[in-house]
Scaffold this motif. Structure first.
Motif, short mmCIF file in Angstrom:
data_model
loop_
_atom_site.label_atom_id
_atom_site.label_comp_id
_atom_site.label_asym_id
_atom_site.label_seq_id
_atom_site.Cartn_x
_atom_site.Cartn_y
_atom_site.Cartn_z
N GLY B 356 0.80 -1.22 0.00
CA GLY B 356 0.00 0.00 0.00
C GLY B 356 0.83 1.27 0.00
N VAL B 357 1.98 1.24 0.68
CA VAL B 357 2.74 2.48 0.87
C VAL B 357 3.99 2.52 0.00
N ILE B 358 4.77 1.44 0.03
CA ILE B 358 6.05 1.44 -0.68
C ILE B 358 5.90 1.82 -2.16
N PRO B 359 4.92 1.24 -2.90
CA PRO B 359 4.81 1.63 -4.31
C PRO B 359 4.56 3.13 -4.49
N GLN B 360 3.88 3.75 -3.52
CA GLN B 360 3.62 5.20 -3.63
C GLN B 360 4.87 6.02 -3.43
N VAL B 361 5.69 5.62 -2.45
CA VAL B 361 6.80 6.48 -2.06
C VAL B 361 8.12 6.10 -2.73
N MET B 362 8.15 4.92 -3.38
CA MET B 362 9.42 4.41 -3.90
C MET B 362 10.15 5.41 -4.81
#
Lengths: 281, 436
Positions: B356-362
């Motif tokens: 949920g988060v990593i793909p957004q912030v990567m």
């Protein structure tokens, strides 16, 4: 039915390919980290595992001696204040000189504002080079020519600052509105007048903000350069922690001074940068 | 009443103008203070212009010196007076000749020096012959007109003749003649390598031919060996040092990022478990950043000894602080919809974070890591100078010997290239990341 099956197949194939790539990347990364760490560990004088238990020996010894001689601390802090002022002066003068030169050069390398468009590219390379040379190197070479003291450090940091700020300032200049410049040109203003009255008022807040950030960095750099041979608090620190004749109460006093100074400067400059960029809250 | 805003505007403009001038005056006053605080007038007297001249000349030229040991009566020819740069007795350069009764040295513009048994004779066109006799009682100097020109400095123990064609020094112990040449000396092969005496075309020809110059080795591999293990320039050691510096930067940055990422989750407002933990972790980040890299380096060097790992760990510690702050700011701007969607399917905290988060912030995080890697490459040179690792160590060592300035120039060029290369690579990857 076959259509959806095909779509699903190709989707799954894509996912699989992506996973394979990620796995390969991860394995390569882990291998690089592991072998790099192993190599670095081998080349180090002391090993990582052997060093871990000793990690707190030096701080403990330092704090122990500092506590034992706590009465000395205020005196020592007072004693090292001039050295700290010298370090700060090196950083401030270097930032000031670097910002002035960087500001001038940034106007020379901004397409559209540059007085000599042909010089844009070569001057950019010059800025790249001044940024790439580590300040320690320049300082050590200058120490050889000018003998040790604050001036080599100041020149070295100023040179680096010129390159770093020149690049950042130029990025700011590119976003400046050219209308005031054109207006000034239409009334016959020279290049200096156009820049000073048309561009600088627009970019000044961002320039100042970057210069303040640079000042924070330069205080640290100036302390490090002192450690390598230029004057200031770094030189005192090197004497204080020298092997054998360690005067750890003095070292503790210097650590405290450095830590507090850097904290205070970071806080103040952070506050002003916030005001400059976001406007008065 | 209409004049009031007018007056007000004038007053404000006047005040602004005054502020501008006050600022300028302040800057000038500060610089004047610095001028005297740093003792610039005194500095003007302490400037070592002779050192500057040596430095400058060494960066683009070298000397070949012909040295006679006056006591043992042996003569040698070497580059920069270094042992590694000595010419074998049968392969002296053609401007130095063992003639009848001594050594004849031809400098440029017809100036010649002869080392004879009892005396040193220098012939200068349009001036005449200078004779120097290094006798035990003292050094005697005879010029054609009996006068001593300003390019000769003479005393009882030492005579030095400095001319643009070269330099001759005579003491009781030794006689030295310097001749200057452009370029870095012995960059490819030292004088003990057979390839030193070949021209480029000869080198290319011998590389292709099968007549082996060194037994048991093809010419190309022999050439590579002589170049790579060149004892003057030590290309292998330099390459290794550059690699070590890059390794320090890479290890330090990546370890810092790996430590900071989980901690950043704990300190982000929308993911952190509780207020006290968040506050505590933020203070840890502040502390890591606030304590100067110099202090970390000193503390770590005490525990782990000097070397590249100490440098990597010092970079790691400061970076953990910076990354922690940056990452938690990025995490606070993420969209919570993905996380909620994953939560509705029953994903646990780790899975929510991963998908949920990593793909957004990567992309943002990766670009910050690359940016830091770039600046750490520069920093690793400096840290290397303190902890003793990588190209920083070689540079400080070369500077401290105060004579290998060609090495210093070489290392500086390599550092600049290294930094520019890293800038280029990371800039390229970052652009790719942003474009997607």
């Amino acid at each position: 039915m076959t259509d959806t099956a095909q779509i699903q197949d190709s989707y799954m194939a894509q996912v699989r390919r992506k996973r394979t790539y990620s796995t390969i990347l991860l394995v390569v990364f882990v291998a690089m980290m592991a072998s790099g760490f192993h190599l670095a560990n081998d080349r180090n004088a002391g090993g990582f595992l052997a060093g871990i238990p000793r990690l707190f020996d030096f701080p403990a010894e330092l704090l122990g001696e500092a506590f034992a001689k706590a009465a000395n601390l205020p005196g020592l802090v007072w004693h090292y204040l001039p050295a700290l002022v010298e370090t700060l002066n090196i950083a401030a003068a270097a930032t000031l000189i670097g910002a002035i030169l960087g500001g001038f050069l940034s106007l020379m390398v901004t397409p559209g504002l540059a007085p000599f468009p042909r010089l844009v590219s070569p001057l950019r390379r010059v800025l790249d080079i001044t940024r790439a040379v580590p300040d320690v190197v320049v300082a050590l070479i200058l120490i050889f020519m000018l003998s040790s003291g604050p001036v080599p450090a100041m020149i070295a940091i100023a040179l680096h600052t010129t390159g770093a700020l020149g690049k950042l300032f130029a990025e700011v200049n590119e976003n400046a509105d050219t209308k005031p410049v054109e207006g000034l040109q239409s009334v016959g203003a020279g290049w200096f007048q156009r820049m000073l009255l048309g561009v600088v008022p627009q970019v000044a807040p961002n320039w100042l903000s970057y210069a303040l950030l640079r000042f924070e960095i330069n205080v640290r750099a100036s302390a490090i350069l002192g450690f390598v041979g230029a004057g200031g608090i770094g030189a005192e620190l090197k004497i204080a922690i020298g092997w054998g004749l360690g005067r750890y109460d003095a070292a503790a006093a210097i650590f405290i001074l450095l830590f507090l100074t850097i904290m205070i400067i970071d806080q103040i400059s952070g506050h002003f940068r916030h005001v400059l960029v976001k406007g008065r809250a | 009443m209409t004049t009031v805003p007018y007056v007000e505007a004038h007053r404000r403009i006047a005040r602004k103008r005054l502020t501008g001038f006050a600022l300028l005056a302040g800057v000038i006053a500060y610089l004047v203070y610095i001028f005297f605080a740093f003792d610039m007038p005194g500095l003007a007297q302490r400037v070592r212009l002779d050192n500057a001249a040596i430095l400058l000349r060494d960066t683009y030229s070298h000397r070949i010196q012909v040295t006679r040991d006056n006591r043992r009566d042996t003569t040698s020819v070497s580059v920069d007076g270094e042992r590694n740069g000595q010419y074998p007795a049968d392969r002296w350069p053609d401007w130095v000749q063992n003639a009848e009764g001594g050594t004849a040295i031809n400098l440029t513009h017809g100036v010649t020096v002869r080392y004879e048994d009892d005396a040193v004779r220098m012939a200068v066109p349009d001036y005449g012959q200078i004779t120097i006799i290094p006798a035990q009682s003292g050094i005697e100097l005879f010029t054609p007109d009996g006068q001593i020109p300003e390019w000769i400095s003479a005393s009882d123990t030492r005579v030095a003749i400095t001319r643009p064609e070269g330099r001759l020094t005579v003491t009781k112990a030794r006689t030295e003649t310097f001749r200057y040449f452009l370029g870095w000396p012995l960059f490819f092969f030292t004088t003990d390598s057979p390839f030193h005496y070949m021209t480029w075309t000869e080198l290319a020809r011998s590389a292709l031919s099968s007549d082996r110059i060194v037994a048991d080795q093809s010419n190309l591999s022999a050439m590579w060996h002589d170049f790579w293990y060149n004892p003057m320039w030590r290309h292998n050691a330099v390459a290794w040092a550059i690699f070590e510096t890059l390794m320090m930067a890479f290890l330090g940055t990546m370890m810092g990022a790996m430590i900071a990422l989980p901690l950043a989750f704990l300190s982000a407002r929308n993911f952190g478990p509780s207020m006290p933990i968040r506050f505590a972790i933020r203070r840890v980040f502040d502390f890591c950043r606030g304590v100067d890299g110099l202090i970390w380096t000193i503390i770590l060097a005490r525990a782990f000894g000097p070397g590249p790992m100490t440098g990597a760990l010092a970079i790691m510690l400061t970076d953990t602080g910076s990354f922690g702050k940056l990452f938690s700011e990025v995490l606070e701007t993420t969209d919570s919809k993905q996380v909620e969607g994953l939560r509705s399917t029953g994903a646990n905290a780790l899975q929510r974070g991963r998908f949920g988060v990593i793909p957004q912030v990567m992309p943002v995080i990766a670009s910050q890591i690359l940016y830091m890697l770039e600046s750490n490459t520069r920093g690793a040179t400096v840290i290397g100078a303190i902890v003793g690792g990588g190209i920083g160590l070689l540079l400080t060592q070369a500077i401290q010997t105060q004579k290998d300035w060609e090495d210093v120039t070489y290392y500086i060029i390599l550092v600049i290239l290294m930094v520019m290369m890293m800038d280029g690579i990371s800039g390229w990857i970052r652009r790719r990341l942003i474009k997607g």
